[in-house]
Design an enzyme around this catalytic site. Sequence first.
Site, short mmCIF file in Angstrom:
data_model
loop_
_atom_site.label_atom_id
_atom_site.label_comp_id
_atom_site.label_asym_id
_atom_site.label_seq_id
_atom_site.Cartn_x
_atom_site.Cartn_y
_atom_site.Cartn_z
N THR A 1 39.38 37.14 46.79
CA THR A 1 39.37 36.46 48.08
C THR A 1 39.55 37.50 49.18
O THR A 1 40.52 38.25 49.18
CB THR A 1 40.52 35.43 48.15
N MET B 1 34.15 33.90 44.67
CA MET B 1 35.42 34.62 44.76
C MET B 1 36.54 33.82 44.12
O MET B 1 36.47 32.59 43.99
CB MET B 1 35.76 34.90 46.23
N CYS B 2 37.57 34.54 43.70
CA CYS B 2 38.82 33.94 43.25
C CYS B 2 39.94 34.89 43.68
O CYS B 2 39.67 35.93 44.29
CB CYS B 2 38.83 33.69 41.75
N ALA B 3 41.18 34.52 43.39
CA ALA B 3 42.32 35.29 43.91
C ALA B 3 42.23 36.78 43.56
O ALA B 3 42.47 37.65 44.40
CB ALA B 3 43.62 34.70 43.39
#
Length: 201
Positions: free
Chosen positions: A55, A134-136
Site C-alpha cells: 500500500t 496492492m496489499c499491506a
Amino acid sequence: FFFFFSFRFESAGHNRLPLSRALGGTNEMTEKNATLVTPPSGFGIVETGVYRSNTPQRLHFNFLRQLGLRTAVALSLERPLRDVQEFFQGHNVKLVHLGLEHWSIGQSAVVSESLIKEALELVLDPDNHPILVMCATGKVETGVLVGCLRKLQTWSFTAIVQEYRMFAASVARVELELFVELFDTDLVSLPTKLPAWLPPP
C-alpha cells in the site's frame, strides 16, 4: 538513481520488459527527473498495464503519477491512508477495496477464493488498465493473486513459486503456495476482450 524493474521468467517463456515500455511512454526519463520518484516497496511490473506493490504512502505519489493509473485494487482488510485515498480520487483512479468486502468475522484464512476470483476479474479487464494491485506488505494477498494470474497464463508451478518467493522472501508461506496450486481458474469469468498477454481459453 532510478531502478528499471523487470520481472519475467525465461522459464515461463516471457521476454524481459523494461519499466519505460511498461509505463507506455515513448520519452526517456531524464536522470534528473528520475531522482524525484520513489516507487512503493515491492513494486513490480506484472504485465503491461498491471502493477503490484505494498500500500503506497505520500512519498510515492510522484512515482504513481508516472503510471497513469485507472484502477487501484486493495486486497488487505486495512483501508489505505486518507491521503492515499484522496490522491487516487484526485487523479481519477477508481479505488476498489476488495479486502474489506470479502472479510467476515471469524475468518482465519489470509485470502479467500472469492477475493482472488473478483480481483482477477478486475485485473483481466483491459478497461481497468493501467491497474495497481496492492496489499499491506505487497507480498501476501498480492503474491497469491499474481500466482493465480500466472496459472491463467499457463506458467509452470515451479516458475510461479519462484516469482512468489522472490517477492515474499522471508514471509513466504507454504500454505499460500498450496492455495495457488489448488485454485480453480475455471471460477474466473473472463472478459469479452482479453489482454494481449493472456493466452486464449
